[in-house]
Scaffold this active site. Structure first.
Site, PDB file in Angstrom:
ATOM      1  N   CYS A 170       0.852  -1.185   0.000  1.00 62.18           N
ATOM      2  CA  CYS A 170       0.000   0.000   0.000  1.00 62.18           C
ATOM      3  C   CYS A 170       0.887   1.233   0.000  1.00 62.18           C
ATOM      4  O   CYS A 170       1.981   1.227   0.570  1.00 62.18           O
ATOM      5  CB  CYS A 170      -0.895  -0.015   1.235  1.00 62.18           C
ATOM      6  SG  CYS A 170      -1.978   1.425   1.391  1.00 62.18           S
ATOM      7  N   HIS A 171       0.402   2.313  -0.615  1.00 64.85           N
ATOM      8  CA  HIS A 171       1.185   3.542  -0.736  1.00 64.85           C
ATOM      9  C   HIS A 171       1.078   4.450   0.482  1.00 64.85           C
ATOM     10  O   HIS A 171       1.762   5.472   0.546  1.00 64.85           O
ATOM     11  CB  HIS A 171       0.710   4.338  -1.958  1.00 64.85           C
ATOM     12  CG  HIS A 171       0.739   3.576  -3.232  1.00 64.85           C
ATOM     13  ND1 HIS A 171      -0.389   3.100  -3.835  1.00 64.85           N
ATOM     14  CD2 HIS A 171       1.775   3.183  -4.016  1.00 64.85           C
ATOM     15  CE1 HIS A 171      -0.066   2.461  -4.947  1.00 64.85           C
ATOM     16  NE2 HIS A 171       1.241   2.492  -5.072  1.00 64.85           N
TER      17      HIS A 171
END
Length: 437
Positions: A170-171
């Site tokens: 996930c960013h």
């Protein structure tokens, strides 16, 4: 050849980003076997055309193929990138519309909350089936999961299948680090961070420059900027002492203090229903990509430093790099349960990912995480145990839903959602529950 399989490749913008990055690594030229899978034949066709064009423009010399058969697509893979959204826009719309009739407001609805629970119920069985496939035909692969709810999906795979080489990506941590470095007026490369917790509810534990704590600088920036104080994540930081990784629109629906109050929604500028608008924009982006492909002109290719491509490059070349991953806890965060799926820094090199122990979270952060965990664990257990009661219990314990609903309302809403999603829900959970005592 290094085989990379994409599950849900019809999410063409995401596929475009990862493939552009992979094909941009000259060290991987001539070595990539890119196999695409989707259940939508039309989208899969456009995805394959897109990947062939990227391969041609970059001169990557990759082998490109596609298959509607998932097991055939992943057979012999070294990496499997999952990007599915089970039920698509229609199911997401249901996750918003039915709770809204009961007075439950949501923003993104893909992590915990009512929408997160039901997205989990739809998606966990598919991820477990992928895990079963990989255990049979690609036992040495890494399953790189991007789909939400992230804290639920890897947990279900390693707890419910023979396959354990699953990590979530996930960013949010990387984006938060960039945001904080910007507020501090420093390049992100010069700031020392340590962040840990659950995906979408992790906290920046260390925020330093040359050994100097930068949190006082952040406090000063917030005190000087009334607009910064109108962000949910800043309010959480001011109350709990550490900056959270998730955006304000996400974070607002993980706690009980914001979504039920009209004045708080206005003050903190909370965009109710935001994910529906994003989903509609995604449909527009798909149409734009189709038109771009059909025009026959060169594609605009922009490197995005996608985490999956960085993971693959580090593992294949041995050029070690730190990436935040979602993995089984096993003591990495000592005051959270061993079996849960936590987000921590990991060094990825030629021998694989090496998650780094963090120790104990500050007690107030662990308390927030345990509230989050209640919903995650009960949703995972609902699918693994085939127990419909856990669906109701997950929603009863969800902070945002519990701030609005009575017990009877919560159960009635869950029953309506279970019926509305139909065969997307595991069969064991579609059976009517027993009457209450």
């Amino acid at each position: 050849m290094t085989k990379v399989a994409f599950i849900g490749a019809g999410s063409v913008e995401f596929t475009r980003n990862v493939v552009t990055d992979l094909c941009g690594f000259t060290a991987l030229h001539g070595q990539l076997d890119l196999m695409l899978h989707d259940i939508d034949e039309e989208r899969l066709g456009y995805a394959e055309a897109l990947v062939r064009r990227i391969n041609q423009q970059t001169g990557a010399g990759a082998r490109v193929g596609s298959s509607l058969d998932r097991q055939a697509a992943v057979e012999g893979a070294d990496y499997v990138i999952n990007e599915i959204q089970v039920g698509g826009y229609r199911a997401t719309r249901t996750d918003f519309d039915i709770p809204a009739r009961y007075g439950v407001r949501q923003t993104i609805s893909d992590t915990i909350g009512v929408g997160g629970v039901f997205r989990g119920l739809r998606t966990i069985p598919v991820l477990m089936a992928i895990g079963e496939d990989l255990a049979k035909v690609a036992p040495d692969a890494y399953l790189l999961n991007y789909s939400n709810p992230m804290a639920m999906l890897p947990w279900a795979v390693y707890a419910g299948t023979p396959f354990a080489r699953v990590v979530g990506m996930c960013h949010s941590v990387r984006d938060t680090h960039r945001f904080l470095a910007g507020v501090a007026g420093l390049p992100v490369s010069e700031v020392d961070f340590l962040t840990a917790g659950f995906n979408h509810q992790a906290f920046v534990l260390r925020f330093e420059h040359d050994g100097t704590d930068l949190y006082p600088r952040l406090h000063a920036a917030i005190d000087a900027d009334p607009q910064l104080r109108r962000r949910v994540r800043v309010e959480i930081f001011r109350r709990f002492g550490y900056f959270p990784t998730e955006s304000s629109e996400h974070g607002a629906e993980y706690v009980p203090w914001f979504m039920r109050h009209d004045d708080e929604i206005e003050h903190f500028r909370i965009p109710v229903g935001e994910y529906l608008r994003r989903s509609e924009r995604n449909l527009d982006e798909y149409g734009e990509t189709r038109r771009e492909l059909e025009s026959g002109g060169p594609l605009t290719l922009t490197p995005t430093s996608e985490l999956a491509s960085e993971f693959i490059h580090a593992h294949q070349t041995g050029a070690a790099r730190e990436i935040y991953l979602n993995v089984r806890n096993d003591g990495l965060i000592s005051n959270l349960p061993a079996e849960c799926c936590v987000e921590v820094p990991a060094v990825v090199d030629a021998s694989g990912p090496h998650p780094q122990p963090v120790g104990a979270l500050p007690p107030q952060l662990a308390a927030l995480n345990r509230t989050f965990l209640n919903v995650v664990e009960l949703t995972v257990r609902a699918v693994l145990d085939g127990d419909r009661r856990h669906v109701h219990q997950a929603v009863l314990l969800d902070p945002n839903a519990a701030a609005v609903l009575t017990t009877r309302q919560a159960e009635a809403m869950c029953d309506e959602l279970l019926a509305a999603h139909g065969e997307l829900i595991p069969a064991a959970l579609r059976q009517p529950r027993r009457p209450p005592c």
